[in-house]
Scaffold this motif. Structure first.
Motif, PDB file in Angstrom:
ATOM      1  N   LYS A 209       0.833  -1.199   0.000  1.00 60.35           N
ATOM      2  CA  LYS A 209       0.000   0.000   0.000  1.00 60.35           C
ATOM      3  C   LYS A 209       0.873   1.256   0.000  1.00 60.35           C
ATOM      4  CE  LYS A 209      -3.443   0.104   2.897  1.00 60.35           C
ATOM      5  NZ  LYS A 209      -4.207   0.305   4.160  1.00 60.35           N
ATOM      6  N   GLN A 210       1.934   1.236   0.804  1.00 61.74           N
ATOM      7  CA  GLN A 210       2.853   2.381   0.829  1.00 61.74           C
ATOM      8  C   GLN A 210       3.530   2.551  -0.532  1.00 61.74           C
ATOM      9  OE1 GLN A 210       5.804   2.190   3.922  1.00 61.74           O
ATOM     10  NE2 GLN A 210       6.868   4.039   3.248  1.00 61.74           N
ATOM     11  N   TYR A 211       3.920   1.430  -1.149  1.00 59.12           N
ATOM     12  CA  TYR A 211       4.546   1.490  -2.472  1.00 59.12           C
ATOM     13  C   TYR A 211       3.595   2.098  -3.498  1.00 59.12           C
ATOM     14  CZ  TYR A 211       6.039  -0.140  -7.054  1.00 59.12           C
ATOM     15  OH  TYR A 211       6.371  -0.203  -8.384  1.00 59.12           O
ATOM     16  N   SER A 212       2.316   1.691  -3.463  1.00 61.29           N
ATOM     17  CA  SER A 212       1.345   2.222  -4.428  1.00 61.29           C
ATOM     18  C   SER A 212       1.145   3.719  -4.230  1.00 61.29           C
ATOM     19  CB  SER A 212       0.013   1.481  -4.312  1.00 61.29           C
ATOM     20  OG  SER A 212      -0.626   1.760  -3.085  1.00 61.29           O
ATOM     21  N   ASP A 213       1.139   4.163  -2.970  1.00 68.31           N
ATOM     22  CA  ASP A 213       1.010   5.601  -2.699  1.00 68.31           C
ATOM     23  C   ASP A 213       2.215   6.370  -3.227  1.00 68.31           C
ATOM     24  OD1 ASP A 213      -1.409   5.175  -1.445  1.00 68.31           O
ATOM     25  OD2 ASP A 213      -0.572   5.132   0.577  1.00 68.31           O
ATOM     26  N   GLU A 214       3.408   5.828  -3.003  1.00 64.32           N
ATOM     27  CA  GLU A 214       4.628   6.502  -3.458  1.00 64.32           C
ATOM     28  C   GLU A 214       4.714   6.511  -4.984  1.00 64.32           C
ATOM     29  OE1 GLU A 214       7.648   4.346  -1.427  1.00 64.32           O
ATOM     30  OE2 GLU A 214       7.377   5.415   0.478  1.00 64.32           O
ATOM     31  N   LEU A 215       4.315   5.406  -5.617  1.00 63.85           N
ATOM     32  CA  LEU A 215       4.315   5.355  -7.083  1.00 63.85           C
ATOM     33  C   LEU A 215       3.320   6.363  -7.636  1.00 63.85           C
ATOM     34  CD1 LEU A 215       5.260   3.978  -9.704  1.00 63.85           C
ATOM     35  CD2 LEU A 215       3.420   2.303  -9.399  1.00 63.85           C
ATOM     36  N   PHE A 294      -3.107   5.052 -12.732  1.00 65.45           N
ATOM     37  CA  PHE A 294      -4.383   4.426 -12.383  1.00 65.45           C
ATOM     38  C   PHE A 294      -4.202   2.998 -11.886  1.00 65.45           C
ATOM     39  CE2 PHE A 294      -5.940   7.323 -16.012  1.00 65.45           C
ATOM     40  CZ  PHE A 294      -5.979   8.409 -15.149  1.00 65.45           C
ATOM     41  N   TYR A 295      -3.105   2.364 -12.269  1.00 65.65           N
ATOM     42  CA  TYR A 295      -2.803   1.026 -11.764  1.00 65.65           C
ATOM     43  C   TYR A 295      -2.620   1.039 -10.235  1.00 65.65           C
ATOM     44  CZ  TYR A 295      -2.043  -2.609 -15.344  1.00 65.65           C
ATOM     45  OH  TYR A 295      -2.214  -3.605 -16.289  1.00 65.65           O
ATOM     46  N   THR A 296      -2.176   2.174  -9.700  1.00 64.92           N
ATOM     47  CA  THR A 296      -1.939   2.223  -8.253  1.00 64.92           C
ATOM     48  C   THR A 296      -3.226   1.993  -7.466  1.00 64.92           C
ATOM     49  OG1 THR A 296      -2.190   4.648  -8.206  1.00 64.92           O
ATOM     50  CG2 THR A 296       0.030   3.774  -8.519  1.00 64.92           C
ATOM     51  N   ASP A 297      -4.366   2.416  -8.017  1.00 67.24           N
ATOM     52  CA  ASP A 297      -5.631   2.152  -7.335  1.00 67.24           C
ATOM     53  C   ASP A 297      -5.956   0.665  -7.369  1.00 67.24           C
ATOM     54  OD1 ASP A 297      -8.072   3.263  -6.023  1.00 67.24           O
ATOM     55  OD2 ASP A 297      -9.051   2.309  -7.732  1.00 67.24           O
ATOM     56  N   ALA A 298      -5.568  -0.031  -8.436  1.00 67.31           N
ATOM     57  CA  ALA A 298      -5.770  -1.482  -8.503  1.00 67.31           C
ATOM     58  C   ALA A 298      -4.938  -2.183  -7.438  1.00 67.31           C
ATOM     59  CB  ALA A 298      -5.405  -1.995  -9.893  1.00 67.31           C
ATOM     60  N   LEU A 299      -3.726  -1.698  -7.194  1.00 64.64           N
ATOM     61  CA  LEU A 299      -2.904  -2.259  -6.113  1.00 64.64           C
ATOM     62  C   LEU A 299      -3.568  -2.043  -4.756  1.00 64.64           C
ATOM     63  CD1 LEU A 299       0.705  -1.154  -7.177  1.00 64.64           C
ATOM     64  CD2 LEU A 299      -0.252  -3.466  -7.258  1.00 64.64           C
ATOM     65  N   ARG A 300      -4.093  -0.837  -4.546  1.00 60.12           N
ATOM     66  CA  ARG A 300      -4.757  -0.549  -3.271  1.00 60.12           C
ATOM     67  C   ARG A 300      -6.014  -1.396  -3.100  1.00 60.12           C
ATOM     68  NH1 ARG A 300      -2.757   4.972  -4.130  1.00 60.12           N
ATOM     69  NH2 ARG A 300      -4.576   5.449  -5.419  1.00 60.12           N
ATOM     70  N   CYS A 303      -4.999  -4.618  -1.663  1.00 63.29           N
ATOM     71  CA  CYS A 303      -4.682  -4.427  -0.238  1.00 63.29           C
ATOM     72  C   CYS A 303      -5.958  -4.326   0.598  1.00 63.29           C
ATOM     73  CB  CYS A 303      -3.831  -3.166  -0.040  1.00 63.29           C
ATOM     74  SG  CYS A 303      -2.188  -3.261  -0.768  1.00 63.29           S
ATOM     75  N   ARG A 304      -6.951  -3.588   0.092  1.00 71.44           N
ATOM     76  CA  ARG A 304      -8.209  -3.446   0.838  1.00 71.44           C
ATOM     77  C   ARG A 304      -8.903  -4.792   1.010  1.00 71.44           C
ATOM     78  NH1 ARG A 304      -8.767   1.407  -2.272  1.00 71.44           N
ATOM     79  NH2 ARG A 304     -10.037   0.281  -3.815  1.00 71.44           N
ATOM     80  N   LYS A 305      -8.881  -5.614  -0.033  1.00 73.71           N
ATOM     81  CA  LYS A 305      -9.510  -6.935   0.070  1.00 73.71           C
ATOM     82  C   LYS A 305      -8.800  -7.782   1.114  1.00 73.71           C
ATOM     83  CE  LYS A 305     -12.251 -10.314  -0.915  1.00 73.71           C
ATOM     84  NZ  LYS A 305     -13.675 -10.265  -0.517  1.00 73.71           N
ATOM     85  N   HIS A 306      -7.478  -7.736   1.155  1.00 71.55           N
ATOM     86  CA  HIS A 306      -6.755  -8.516   2.165  1.00 71.55           C
ATOM     87  C   HIS A 306      -7.055  -8.006   3.572  1.00 71.55           C
ATOM     88  CE1 HIS A 306      -3.325  -9.578   4.778  1.00 71.55           C
ATOM     89  NE2 HIS A 306      -3.473 -10.747   4.173  1.00 71.55           N
ATOM     90  N   GLU A 307      -7.121  -6.690   3.730  1.00 73.07           N
ATOM     91  CA  GLU A 307      -7.445  -6.131   5.047  1.00 73.07           C
ATOM     92  C   GLU A 307      -8.817  -6.614   5.517  1.00 73.07           C
ATOM     93  OE1 GLU A 307      -7.118  -2.003   4.232  1.00 73.07           O
ATOM     94  OE2 GLU A 307      -5.015  -1.869   4.847  1.00 73.07           O
ATOM     95  N   LEU A 308      -9.765  -6.665   4.599  1.00 70.33           N
ATOM     96  CA  LEU A 308     -11.108  -7.127   4.945  1.00 70.33           C
ATOM     97  C   LEU A 308     -11.083  -8.601   5.347  1.00 70.33           C
ATOM     98  CD1 LEU A 308     -14.080  -6.401   5.150  1.00 70.33           C
ATOM     99  CD2 LEU A 308     -14.341  -6.962   2.734  1.00 70.33           C
ATOM    100  N   MET A 309     -10.346  -9.423   4.608  1.00 68.70           N
ATOM    101  CA  MET A 309     -10.236 -10.847   4.947  1.00 68.70           C
ATOM    102  C   MET A 309      -9.528 -11.037   6.280  1.00 68.70           C
ATOM    103  SD  MET A 309      -9.296 -12.476   1.214  1.00 68.70           S
ATOM    104  CE  MET A 309      -9.422 -14.165   1.781  1.00 68.70           C
TER     105      MET A 309
END
Length: 435
Positions: A209-215, A294-300, A303-309
């Motif tokens: 998630k941090q990587y996607s934000d920085e990218l 826009f790919y960075t939102d796909a990465l996030r 991450c959101r799905k894993h957080e939910l699981m």
């Protein structure tokens, strides 16, 4: 290694004059790999766009753009190149529906992004109108790239709904809605709740998630800088047009110097007029950067799905612990005074042995079911991690390769532009020498 790098740079410098068409084709060809069974079977293209007018859901007239999807056999000689199925016209909103379906159905995949719905990061002379012909053409190319990304993915390319999207004019929307994917979609509020309440977030996904934000930040800054450079370049080229006008006017009052001044003015006018094509070509490189923005939102999203699981797993573990505590209390007869059971015992007396045995048996069955549920959620989390990290690895390899090629191509284009600028002034110098 340094020597090899130098030799490569010299080789690049010898071939900097790429035409706009060649650079566009290079960009598209490097975006996807033809490795899946689907791409070995058919060729996919978004062949053209068309502006239409109709009524929307609230019965108001609107103007919109539709895009023609064509699929033909990859081996055109075998079947005469006839289309595979229908050649459907699709609105942008239908592409959005397809992507949403894929996001819900394959949460562990870094789903390719759609091209922008409205122009972003545009320099001031470029139209931000989503019906502008140049913007529609770039979006057509982006939508074709989106379909090719899916078709080249080892998992997504096998999806039946995707194949129907490519080949069936009617009934596709009904088919995708019948899958019930909307009922499976995790609400944004639920995802946010999991993000803030999960107690043991996985470090790998936290880092992702941090990587996607920085990218996202890096590419956003790069695009903003590019817009500023484009604005200034446009101004510099138009100033050359002023040179051309001045030289032409000056040539009218000179006899011996007139021909040289007029020729120099012509070179300046030609140079000034070339800026629109140059900046239009730059937009294709900017679109490649925007895709990864826009790919960075796909990465996030992964991450959101894993957080939910992870949150659901933690809740299941907590529920199991509570049930085991209840079993211990029933077995030992130790009751917390301030618990609901403790208050009930004070008010209504102790349970009979038969009641206790019955509750204990029911609780034991519930504990067994909860233990199986925890094991299942653990298995789902491990499987999600395995599949998502495989796809993240694939994405990063793709990103590194394609952004490197795009940046090199952009540098080559800039070098070519500079060489042409030098040539203009060299020609002007020759004109001045002949005066």
């Amino acid at each position: 290694m340094m020597a090899d790098s130098g030799s490569e740079e010299v080789a690049v410098l010898d071939n900097t004059d790429l035409t706009s068409t060649e650079s566009e084709n290079n960009a598209i060809n490097t975006m996807v790999e033809r490795e899946t069974a689907l791409l070995r079977k058919i060729d996919i293209s978004v062949a053209e766009s068309e502006k239409r007018t109709g009524k929307n859901t609230v019965n108001m007239h609107e103007t919109y753009t539709v895009y023609l999807i064509e699929t033909r056999p990859a081996d055109a000689g075998a079947e005469g190149g006839q289309p595979v199925g229908d050649s459907p016209w699709r609105r942008y909103s239908e592409f959005e529906l397809l992507r949403t379906f894929l996001l819900v159905t394959y949460p562990y995949v870094v789903i390719p992004p759609l091209p922008e719905k409205r122009a972003e990061f545009v320099w001031h002379k470029l139209s931000a109108d989503n019906l502008d012909p140049d913007f529609v053409e770039r979006r057509r190319m982006g939508l074709e790239n989106f379909l090719m990304r899916i078709a080249s993915h080892s998992v997504l390319s096998n999806d039946k709904i995707f194949y129907q999207f490519l080949t069936e004019e009617k009934g596709w929307r009904e088919s995708v809605l019948e899958t019930g994917f909307q009922d499976k979609a995790d609400s944004r509020l639920k995802s946010l709740s999991a993000m803030f309440r999960v107690k043991n977030p996985d470090k790998c996904f936290t880092d992702l998630k941090q990587y996607s934000d920085e990218l996202n930040n890096a590419i956003s800054h790069l695009l903003r800088v590019r817009v500023k450079v484009a604005d200034r370049m446009y101004g510099v080229y138009k100033v050359h047009g002023n040179y051309g006008r001045v030289f032409s006017e000056w040539s009218a009052i000179e006899k011996e110097m007139g021909d040289g001044l007029q020729s120099a003015g012509h070179h300046m006018d030609t140079h000034s007029a070339s800026v629109d094509d140059i900046l239009e070509e730059e937009e294709h490189y900017a679109d490649q950067l925007k895709e990864y923005l826009f790919y960075t939102d796909a990465l996030r999203s992964v991450c959101r799905k894993h957080e939910l699981m992870q949150y659901e797993l933690e809740m299941a573990v907590l529920d199991l612990a509570n049930k085991k505590q209840q079993r211990e209390e029933l077995t030992t007869g130790a009751v917390r005074v301030f618990s609901l059971k403790g208050m009930s015992s004070k008010l209504f007396g102790q349970e009979s042995p038969e009641q206790r045995e019955s509750r204990l048996a029911a609780l034991q069955l519930s504990i067994q079911a909860s233990e199986e549920g925890v094991l299942e959620k653990n298995r789902e989390c491990r499987e999600f991690m395995r599949m998502s990290w495989e796809d993240v690895k694939r994405f990063k390899e793709q990103k590194d390769r394609e952004l490197r090629e795009a940046l090199i191509s952009y540098a080559i284009m800039q070098m070519s532009v500079c060489k042409k600028g030098i040539q203009v002034w060299s020609n002007a110098k020759e004109c001045f020498n002949k005066m």
